[in-house]
Design a protein around this motif. Structure first.
Motif, PDB file in Angstrom:
ATOM      1  N   VAL A  26       0.880  -1.161   0.000  1.00 45.45           N
ATOM      2  CA  VAL A  26       0.000   0.000   0.000  1.00 45.45           C
ATOM      3  C   VAL A  26       0.916   1.209   0.000  1.00 45.45           C
ATOM      4  O   VAL A  26       1.789   1.330   0.854  1.00 45.45           O
ATOM      5  N   ALA A  27       0.717   2.081  -0.963  1.00 46.18           N
ATOM      6  CA  ALA A  27       1.599   3.241  -1.113  1.00 46.18           C
ATOM      7  C   ALA A  27       1.672   4.053   0.174  1.00 46.18           C
ATOM      8  O   ALA A  27       0.662   4.360   0.788  1.00 46.18           O
ATOM      9  N   GLY A  28       2.888   4.352   0.593  1.00 46.62           N
ATOM     10  CA  GLY A  28       3.104   5.209   1.744  1.00 46.62           C
ATOM     11  C   GLY A  28       3.073   4.506   3.089  1.00 46.62           C
ATOM     12  O   GLY A  28       3.283   5.139   4.106  1.00 46.62           O
ATOM     13  N   ILE A  29       2.786   3.221   3.124  1.00 43.45           N
ATOM     14  CA  ILE A  29       2.724   2.506   4.399  1.00 43.45           C
ATOM     15  C   ILE A  29       3.961   1.630   4.518  1.00 43.45           C
ATOM     16  O   ILE A  29       4.189   0.733   3.723  1.00 43.45           O
ATOM     17  N   LEU A  30       4.747   1.913   5.544  1.00 46.13           N
ATOM     18  CA  LEU A  30       6.006   1.205   5.715  1.00 46.13           C
ATOM     19  C   LEU A  30       6.009   0.291   6.936  1.00 46.13           C
ATOM     20  O   LEU A  30       6.845  -0.595   7.036  1.00 46.13           O
ATOM     21  N   LYS A  31       5.094   0.492   7.865  1.00 45.05           N
ATOM     22  CA  LYS A  31       5.064  -0.321   9.074  1.00 45.05           C
ATOM     23  C   LYS A  31       4.315  -1.617   8.806  1.00 45.05           C
ATOM     24  O   LYS A  31       3.205  -1.616   8.277  1.00 45.05           O
ATOM     25  N   LEU A  32       4.916  -2.720   9.192  1.00 42.78           N
ATOM     26  CA  LEU A  32       4.332  -4.033   8.916  1.00 42.78           C
ATOM     27  C   LEU A  32       2.991  -4.225   9.606  1.00 42.78           C
ATOM     28  O   LEU A  32       2.070  -4.788   9.015  1.00 42.78           O
ATOM     29  N   ASP A  33       2.832  -3.734  10.830  1.00 44.72           N
ATOM     30  CA  ASP A  33       1.563  -3.916  11.526  1.00 44.72           C
ATOM     31  C   ASP A  33       0.423  -3.188  10.818  1.00 44.72           C
ATOM     32  O   ASP A  33      -0.683  -3.717  10.696  1.00 44.72           O
ATOM     33  N   VAL A  34       0.692  -2.005  10.294  1.00 40.88           N
ATOM     34  CA  VAL A  34      -0.331  -1.254   9.567  1.00 40.88           C
ATOM     35  C   VAL A  34      -0.649  -1.952   8.253  1.00 40.88           C
ATOM     36  O   VAL A  34      -1.815  -2.084   7.867  1.00 40.88           O
ATOM     37  N   LEU A  35       0.365  -2.419   7.577  1.00 42.27           N
ATOM     38  CA  LEU A  35       0.169  -3.131   6.318  1.00 42.27           C
ATOM     39  C   LEU A  35      -0.643  -4.403   6.535  1.00 42.27           C
ATOM     40  O   LEU A  35      -1.565  -4.704   5.770  1.00 42.27           O
ATOM     41  N   THR A  36      -0.349  -5.114   7.605  1.00 45.90           N
ATOM     42  CA  THR A  36      -1.096  -6.331   7.942  1.00 45.90           C
ATOM     43  C   THR A  36      -2.551  -5.998   8.241  1.00 45.90           C
ATOM     44  O   THR A  36      -3.463  -6.696   7.787  1.00 45.90           O
ATOM     45  N   ASP A  37      -2.784  -4.926   8.986  1.00 43.63           N
ATOM     46  CA  ASP A  37      -4.156  -4.498   9.283  1.00 43.63           C
ATOM     47  C   ASP A  37      -4.913  -4.149   8.011  1.00 43.63           C
ATOM     48  O   ASP A  37      -6.094  -4.493   7.852  1.00 43.63           O
TER      49      ASP A  37
END
Length: 53
Positions: free
Chosen positions: A12-23
């Protein structure tokens, strides 16, 4: 190999944190599974992103 990995990666463009990407991935899968609209998905994911900063 990089092209193959990129083709199967969830980003997802602009998302670098794995927890946010997983969510985000979980929320998207849930929305697709339950036939939710884009607006419903956005309404559900926005508070999640705001909590995560």
């Amino acid at each position: 190999m990089a092209d193959e990995a990129h083709a199967r990666a969830f980003t997802v463009a602009g998302i670098l944190k794995l927890d946010v990407l997983t969510d985000m991935k979980t929320a998207l899968a849930d929305s697709l599974r339950h036939g939710k609209t884009l607006t419903q998905f956005q309404d559900e994911v926005l508070p999640l992103l705001q909590r995560k900063g």
